[in-house]
Design an enzyme around this catalytic site. Structure first.
Site, short mmCIF file in Angstrom:
data_model
loop_
_atom_site.label_atom_id
_atom_site.label_comp_id
_atom_site.label_asym_id
_atom_site.label_seq_id
_atom_site.Cartn_x
_atom_site.Cartn_y
_atom_site.Cartn_z
N SER A 194 0.97 -1.23 0.02
CA SER A 194 0.02 0.01 -0.14
C SER A 194 0.99 1.20 0.02
CB SER A 194 -0.98 0.01 1.16
OG SER A 194 -1.70 1.17 1.32
N ARG A 239 -3.18 -14.37 -20.23
CA ARG A 239 -2.13 -13.45 -20.03
C ARG A 239 -0.69 -13.82 -20.67
NH1 ARG A 239 -4.56 -8.62 -19.13
NH2 ARG A 239 -5.82 -8.59 -17.43
#
Length: 256
Positions: free
Chosen positions: A121, A210
């Site tokens: 974060s 992906r």
């Protein structure tokens, strides 16, 4: 600025409880399966879940079942061929991705079904240093790219100094608010870390999607590594995948 290269670490895998398995199988009359059990715990867990659906531990436990597949690889290939993908969801793997970009993480978190995410974060982690990988398409202008990132890194450091974030007595709430604001001035391509848990069904889907030629370059790079780890970890669950020369992983059984 710190030049980075994405890294992939498998940090958790399924673990079976032998006593629980034996207790259940003795209760339903399928304990002989334990003697045939093979492969990794992930593969055994998927096989266990599949056999529970049809009570196919032994011939005769289900009157409709007179023959059973005893070879695990053959059994799991039939699971893939029949599209019985729900049993794959019991086996989950956790990866730690190191030094991937926020471009990568923004695309990864779109795969919500069968996944869990825990990302570094930048509301709390201050950017005193910016890690960055110059993508191949920008190699012709590498020096200019690095210069821009270094300027952004210097801005982060100087802004923290001007705001006095390291002075004594600054409340954590103030540091958090400033850190959160400063991340808006960082490049989207900065390096970060994220922990991703995915079940085997989701893993198969994301690997195929992906690593495809049209996928974003960094995701192709990282999921080529993920696919290699997955195949080594649970080969029977990914037995139908073929890796092409360009790093594309193609499942013969398609979507399950």
């Amino acid at each position: 600025m710190r030049e980075t290269t994405p890294q992939v670490f498998l940090i958790a895998r399924p673990a079976l409880d032998p006593d629980g398995l034996r207790g259940y199988l003795e209760a339903v009359g399928g304990a002989s399966w334990l003697d045939r059990r093979a492969g990794s715990d992930a593969e055994a867990l998927v096989e266990f879940a599949g056999r529970a659906c049809y009570r196919s531990w032994e011939p005769g436990l289900n009157p409709n079942v007179t023959r059973i597949r005893t070879d695990q690889r053959e059994y799991l290939d039939n699971v893939l061929a029949s599209g019985h993908g729900s049993v794959l969801e019991h086996a989950s793997f956790t990866f730690a991705f190191r030094d991937v970009s926020r471009v990568f993480t923004h695309e990864l978190v779109r795969h919500r079904a069968g996944s869990a995410f825990s990302q570094e974060s930048l509301r709390y982690v201050r950017l005193s240093e910016i890690g960055f990988r110059v993508p191949p398409a920008l190699e012709p202008m590498r020096e200019r790219v690095i210069s821009i990132v270094e300027q952004l890194e210097e801005l982060q450091v100087r802004a923290a100094q001007e705001l006095g974030l390291d002075e004594d007595g600054v409340p954590f709430a103030v540091k958090k608010e400033a850190t959160s604001a400063l991340r808006r001035l960082a490049p989207l391509g900065l390096s970060t870390d994220i922990v991703w848990t995915a079940n085997a069904r989701t893993l198969r889907h994301v690997i195929a999607l992906r690593t495809a030629p049209g996928a974003e370059e960094e995701l192709r790079l990282v999921f080529d590594m993920v696919a290699s780890i997955a195949v080594a970890e649970a080969p029977s669950l990914f037995q139908d995948f073929t890796r092409e020369a360009d790093g594309t992983w193609v499942p013969a059984r398609g979507r399950v």
